[in-house]
Design an enzyme around this catalytic site. Structure first.
Site, short mmCIF file in Angstrom:
data_model
loop_
_atom_site.label_atom_id
_atom_site.label_comp_id
_atom_site.label_asym_id
_atom_site.label_seq_id
_atom_site.Cartn_x
_atom_site.Cartn_y
_atom_site.Cartn_z
N ASP A 210 4.97 113.68 92.52
CA ASP A 210 4.44 112.48 91.84
C ASP A 210 3.91 111.51 92.89
O ASP A 210 4.12 111.70 94.09
CB ASP A 210 5.56 111.80 91.04
N ASP A 212 4.93 108.35 93.18
CA ASP A 212 5.83 107.20 93.14
C ASP A 212 5.18 106.16 92.20
O ASP A 212 4.54 106.56 91.22
CB ASP A 212 6.12 106.65 94.54
N1 ADE Z 1 9.05 109.12 93.55
C1 ADE Z 1 10.19 109.61 94.06
N2 ADE Z 1 11.07 108.79 94.65
C2 ADE Z 1 12.22 109.29 95.17
N3 ADE Z 1 12.58 110.57 95.10
C3 ADE Z 1 11.73 111.41 94.50
N4 ADE Z 1 11.81 112.73 94.27
C4 ADE Z 1 10.71 113.10 93.62
N5 ADE Z 1 9.90 112.04 93.41
C5 ADE Z 1 10.52 110.97 93.95
#
Ligand code: ADE
Ligand SMILES: CSC[C@H]1O[C@H](OP(=O)(O)O)[C@H](O)[C@@H]1O
Length: 296
Positions: A210, A212
């Site tokens: 992703d 974030d």
């Molecule tokens: N955006 C994110 N923040 C922290 N850990 C993750 N693991 C997968 N995506 C994450």
């Protein structure tokens, strides 16, 4: 040089691997308690392999509660020399898109609630973390991932957050814009620090799930979407792992530039006569080379 044994620490979405000859699950104990789960060992095309699901099968341990010290000690008990941490992460870079892999070479540790060292009162040690990953092992992982068609970025800074909640928008922007981080996850610290103390070669293959929360077109982190991407990433991780035996030198010398296997040479400060014998005994697996009681 010791015959190499490669451990895969499987993160979110990677709880088992198959295709190992002589496959066997081991229930181990360590001076730091039990590891996250039983550990699978076996042989893959001539290379000794261990596999440990970081959160346990069924995803039982939260990032804060993963028994990091026990995991590293248990892997070392089994003879592991090299660790591939295969971890889900969020991305701070447009070009590091979901589905891509990033071979991490730096960390910023923002975790606050974990045991971060094997060494404590009675046996104090300071290892270097300037170059926290084994770039030779990372290079092999990049080669392996690219050979199975995964877009792979070599080099990147991983922000380790405590979790389990994802970052706020302000944090996400700060990590990306002010701190220059590339990816974010919740587990690779203190794991990388402990692997260095245990003189093991460690590299992180961060699998992007992703963007974030900073990305204007993607909004906040959505676990349903993460899980969807995790499935494809895990399949790619398995393909990557299958390529590692063909790339690792059987002599054990992968060309490490960080001196991972000798991290403790000058690290222990406590005078021999002031060392706590109980702690020294507990350290016999991870630091036996230097303290006595372990592999020479
Ligand atoms: N955006 C994110 N923040 C922290 N850990 C993750 N693991 C997968 N995506 C994450
Ligand atoms: C699945 S979202 C958050 C979760 O995934 C990552 O775990 P791992 O590093 O073990 O793959 C992240 O660090 C969080 O623990």
């Amino acid at each position: 040089m010791a015959e190499p044994m490669l451990a895969v620490i499987g993160g979110s979405g990677l709880y088992e691997i198959d295709g190992l000859a002589e496959a066997e699950w081991h229930s181990l104990d360590t001076p730091w308690g039990k590891p996250s789960d039983e550990i699978l060992t076996g042989v893959l095309d001539g290379l000794k392999i261990a596999f440990l699901p970081r959160h346990g099968r069924g995803h039982v341990h939260a990032p804060t509660d993963v028994p990091y010290c026990a995991n590293i000690d248990a892997l070392k008990q089994l003879g592991v020399t090299h660790i591939l941490s295969v971890s889900a992460c969020g991305s701070f870079r447009e070009e590091m898109a979901p589905g891509h892999f990033v071979i991490v070479d730096q960390f910023i540790d923002r975790t606050v609630n974990r045991v971060k060292s094997f060494f404590e009162k009675g046996c104090v040690a300071h290892v270097s973390m300037a170059h926290p990953t084994c770039t030779a092992l990372g290079g092999l992982a990049a080669q392996a991932a690219r050979s199975v068609g995964v877009t792979t970025h070599v080099g990147g800074t991983y922000l380790a957050m405590e979790g389990p909640q994802f970052s706020t928008l302000a944090e996400s922007k700060m990590y990306r814009e002010s701190w220059g981080c590339d990816v974010i996850g919740m587990t690779n610290m203190p794991e990388a620090k402990l692997a260095r103390e245990a003189e093991m070669h460690y590299t992180t293959v961060a699998m992007v799930t992703d963007y974030d929360s900073w990305h204007p077109d993607h909004g906040e982190v959505d676990v349903t979407e993460i899980i969807r991407i995790l499935g494809a990433n895990s399949a790619h991780a398995r393909d990557m792992i299958a390529q590692m035996p063909g790339l690792m030198a059987p002599s054990g010398d992968q060309g490490c530039e960080q001196g991972c296997a000798h991290a403790l040479d000058y690290a222990i400060l406590t005078a021999p006569e002031r060392r706590d014998p109980d702690l020294v005994a507990r350290l016999s697996t991870v630091a036996g080379r230097i303290l006595g009681g372990g592999d020479a």
